[in-house]
Design a protein around this motif. Structure first.
Motif, mmCIF file in Angstrom:
data_model
loop_
_atom_site.group_PDB
_atom_site.id
_atom_site.type_symbol
_atom_site.label_atom_id
_atom_site.label_comp_id
_atom_site.label_asym_id
_atom_site.label_seq_id
_atom_site.Cartn_x
_atom_site.Cartn_y
_atom_site.Cartn_z
ATOM 1 N N GLY A 1 2.676 3.288 2.354
ATOM 2 C CA GLY A 1 4.114 3.582 2.365
ATOM 3 C C GLY A 1 4.825 3.284 3.672
ATOM 4 N N GLY A 2 4.304 2.326 4.459
ATOM 5 C CA GLY A 2 4.816 2.102 5.813
ATOM 6 C C GLY A 2 6.276 1.737 5.919
ATOM 7 N N ASP A 3 6.900 1.306 4.821
ATOM 8 C CA ASP A 3 8.343 1.031 4.893
ATOM 9 C C ASP A 3 9.142 2.330 4.928
ATOM 10 O OD1 ASP A 3 8.756 1.853 2.082
ATOM 11 O OD2 ASP A 3 7.753 -0.022 1.596
ATOM 12 N N ILE B 1 0.507 8.342 6.312
ATOM 13 C CA ILE B 1 -0.640 7.721 6.983
ATOM 14 C C ILE B 1 -0.650 6.250 6.618
ATOM 15 C CG2 ILE B 1 -3.122 7.816 7.415
ATOM 16 C CD1 ILE B 1 -1.487 10.727 5.620
ATOM 17 N N GLU B 2 -0.140 5.419 7.512
ATOM 18 C CA GLU B 2 -0.003 3.973 7.276
ATOM 19 C C GLU B 2 -0.960 3.260 8.223
ATOM 20 O OE1 GLU B 2 1.764 1.419 5.494
ATOM 21 O OE2 GLU B 2 0.508 0.249 6.848
ATOM 22 N N ILE B 3 -1.720 2.317 7.675
ATOM 23 C CA ILE B 3 -2.736 1.661 8.507
ATOM 24 C C ILE B 3 -2.108 0.701 9.526
ATOM 25 C CG2 ILE B 3 -3.265 -0.396 7.095
ATOM 26 C CD1 ILE B 3 -6.270 0.404 7.438
ATOM 27 N N ASP C 1 -6.165 4.713 8.974
ATOM 28 C CA ASP C 1 -6.667 4.443 7.623
ATOM 29 C C ASP C 1 -6.511 5.695 6.747
ATOM 30 O OD1 ASP C 1 -8.003 3.692 5.362
ATOM 31 O OD2 ASP C 1 -9.927 3.338 6.336
ATOM 32 N N GLY C 2 -5.785 5.546 5.662
ATOM 33 C CA GLY C 2 -5.546 6.676 4.766
ATOM 34 C C GLY C 2 -6.813 7.191 4.102
ATOM 35 N N ILE C 3 -7.787 6.298 3.926
ATOM 36 C CA ILE C 3 -9.046 6.709 3.280
ATOM 37 C C ILE C 3 -9.779 7.691 4.197
ATOM 38 C CG2 ILE C 3 -11.271 5.867 2.407
ATOM 39 C CD1 ILE C 3 -9.794 3.133 1.914
ATOM 40 N N VAL D 1 0.083 7.963 -3.144
ATOM 41 C CA VAL D 1 -0.563 6.753 -2.632
ATOM 42 C C VAL D 1 0.363 5.566 -2.909
ATOM 43 C CG1 VAL D 1 -2.630 5.325 -2.604
ATOM 44 C CG2 VAL D 1 -2.819 7.775 -3.086
ATOM 45 N N ASP D 2 1.043 5.137 -1.863
ATOM 46 C CA ASP D 2 2.019 4.043 -1.931
ATOM 47 C C ASP D 2 1.397 2.864 -1.196
ATOM 48 O OD1 ASP D 2 4.146 2.323 -1.776
ATOM 49 O OD2 ASP D 2 5.452 3.693 -0.666
ATOM 50 N N SER D 3 0.479 2.197 -1.869
ATOM 51 C CA SER D 3 -0.345 1.203 -1.177
ATOM 52 C C SER D 3 -0.052 -0.198 -1.668
ATOM 53 C CB SER D 3 -1.822 1.506 -1.427
ATOM 54 O OG SER D 3 -2.162 1.143 -2.746
ATOM 55 N N THR D 4 -0.613 -1.151 -0.955
ATOM 56 C CA THR D 4 -0.621 -2.530 -1.425
ATOM 57 C C THR D 4 -1.595 -2.641 -2.605
ATOM 58 O OG1 THR D 4 -2.053 -2.780 0.505
ATOM 59 C CG2 THR D 4 0.087 -3.782 0.657
ATOM 60 N N ASP D 5 -1.704 -3.841 -3.158
ATOM 61 C CA ASP D 5 -2.597 -4.074 -4.295
ATOM 62 C C ASP D 5 -4.050 -3.795 -3.882
ATOM 63 O OD1 ASP D 5 -0.269 -4.926 -5.418
ATOM 64 O OD2 ASP D 5 -0.700 -7.058 -5.256
HETATM 65 N N1 SAM Z 1 5.600 -0.691 -2.751
HETATM 66 C C1 SAM Z 1 4.595 -1.595 -2.399
HETATM 67 C C2 SAM Z 1 3.867 -2.214 -3.562
HETATM 68 O O1 SAM Z 1 3.592 -1.554 -4.559
HETATM 69 O O2 SAM Z 1 3.599 -3.417 -3.490
HETATM 70 C C3 SAM Z 1 3.729 -0.983 -1.374
HETATM 71 C C4 SAM Z 1 4.502 -0.925 -0.109
HETATM 72 S S1 SAM Z 1 3.802 -0.217 1.278
HETATM 73 C C5 SAM Z 1 4.539 -1.278 2.466
HETATM 74 C C6 SAM Z 1 2.097 -0.535 1.224
HETATM 75 C C7 SAM Z 1 1.412 -0.205 2.536
HETATM 76 O O3 SAM Z 1 0.068 0.228 2.321
HETATM 77 C C8 SAM Z 1 1.313 -1.379 3.513
HETATM 78 O O4 SAM Z 1 2.189 -1.176 4.571
HETATM 79 C C9 SAM Z 1 -0.167 -1.372 3.962
HETATM 80 O O5 SAM Z 1 -0.311 -1.600 5.340
HETATM 81 C C10 SAM Z 1 -0.585 0.033 3.557
HETATM 82 N N2 SAM Z 1 -2.022 0.228 3.394
HETATM 83 C C11 SAM Z 1 -2.903 -0.575 2.757
HETATM 84 N N3 SAM Z 1 -4.136 -0.051 2.841
HETATM 85 C C12 SAM Z 1 -4.055 1.119 3.525
HETATM 86 C C13 SAM Z 1 -4.991 2.114 3.921
HETATM 87 N N4 SAM Z 1 -6.289 2.005 3.641
HETATM 88 N N5 SAM Z 1 -4.514 3.196 4.617
HETATM 89 C C14 SAM Z 1 -3.204 3.318 4.916
HETATM 90 N N6 SAM Z 1 -2.275 2.384 4.583
HETATM 91 C C15 SAM Z 1 -2.691 1.306 3.885
#
Ligand code: SAM
Length: 288
Positions: A90-92, A111-113, A143-145, A161-165
């Motif tokens: 969720g870093g945005d 918690i944004e990596i 690291d969120g994990i 959990v607002d993460s990348t794919d």
């Molecule tokens: N809304 C977006 C989507 O569904 O495509 C997600 C946006 S948000 C910017 C996703 C964030 O998750 C990224 O900034 C990425 O750096 C973060 N991220 C990925 N893996 C992570 C982890 N293990 N711990 C914390 N943050 C993580």
């Protein structure tokens, strides 16, 4: 020149699904490679700024409200007292911004990596970072994990959990071990909500997430869905998992919802989000 190679357009291709989505660009205003990923920011013709990570659309100024509102409000309004919230990824800061609209929230940790995602959001998406200075907010870069694994048992009410794919640093966020650690960090009645991709394109992943969450000990899982124009297929979902058995009770208070000042979320869209079309309901149903 093929459509996908048109100059002046950003195109996210999902090769294995044979689909792509494009936005007409203004300029490439920023690009960098961090230790975690490639980040690009563009101005667009009609969607404001666009942030892409590793070539995948993350957030646009124009349509992020669908996603951020639906990642936060259905879960927070399904918990009787959401006081302690963690946002993983969720870093945005858009999801954190929505979480902090709830007066019951006493502490919200993000918690944004990758700190660069947040620093660039502060510059290009200041509206999403408007509540970062709220005394209840805490920004952790890590690291969120690992963070969830070391969280004290029963210390959280809601985990978002607002993460990348599920590739790269986010891969472990879709696994049984992470879900088991979330279960432990949640207090009784706690809720986990995680973005779960497109019901049209990624139903297999959704089904697997539900199964992994249940196998990790969550009593119930539910899918909610909503439009998200800039993501592949334009239709997105989140998966909600309940720590303890019992019905999911919605706190639908029209006056409180009006104070959230949302553009998509309301009492009607809360209910509609959990109403599943048959092909999705059948796939995510708990096996007998
Ligand atoms: N809304 C977006 C989507 O569904 O495509 C997600 C946006 S948000 C910017 C996703 C964030 O998750 C990224 O900034 C990425 O750096 C973060 N991220 C990925 N893996 C992570 C982890 N293990 N711990 C914390 N943050 C993580």
């Amino acid at each position: 020149m093929s459509a996908a190679e048109l100059q002046g357009w950003f195109t996210e291709k999902v090769e294995d699904k044979g689909v792509a989505f494009s936005l007409k660009l203004g300029e490439h205003v920023h690009g960098e490679t961090t230790p975690y990923q490639r980040i690009d920011i563009y101005s667009t013709a009609s969607f404001g700024y666009l942030m892409a990570i590793d070539g995948c659309t993350m957030v646009s100024s124009r349509d992020n409200f669908f996603y951020h509102e639906m990642m936060a409000h259905p879960a927070l309004n399904s918990h009787p007292a959401p006081r302690r919230v963690a946002v993983i990824g969720g870093g945005d800061c858009g999801t954190l911004n929505e979480v902090l609209k709830h007066p019951q929230v006493e502490r919200a940790v993000q918690i944004e990596i990758d700190e660069r995602v947040t620093r660039l959001a502060e510059r290009y998406f200041p509206e999403l970072c408007a509540r970062n200075g709220d005394p209840r907010a805490e920004l952790v870069f890590g690291d969120g994990i690992a963070w969830i694994k070391s969280a004290p048992p029963a210390s959280l009410d809601v985990i978002v959990v607002d993460s990348t794919d599920p590739v790269g640093p986010a891969e472990g966020l879709f696994g049984r071990r992470f879900y088991a650690d979330c279960l432990c960090a949640l207090d009784g009645g706690g809720l986990l909500v995680q973005q779960s991709e497109s019901p049209l394109l990624h139903l297999d992943l959704i089904v697997e997430m539900h199964r992994f969450m249940r196998e990790s000990g969550f009593a119930h899982t539910r899918l909610l869905h909503f439009p998200q124009p800039v993501y592949p297929s334009g239709w997105w979902s989140a998966t909600l998992a309940q720590k303890t058995p019992g019905p999911l009770t919605a706190r639908i208070d029209e006056a409180a919802i009006a104070k959230l000042q949302t553009r998509y979320y309301c009492a009607a869209t809360h209910g509609a989000a959990f109403a599943l079309p048959p092909f999705v309901a059948g796939a995510v149903a708990r096996p007998e």
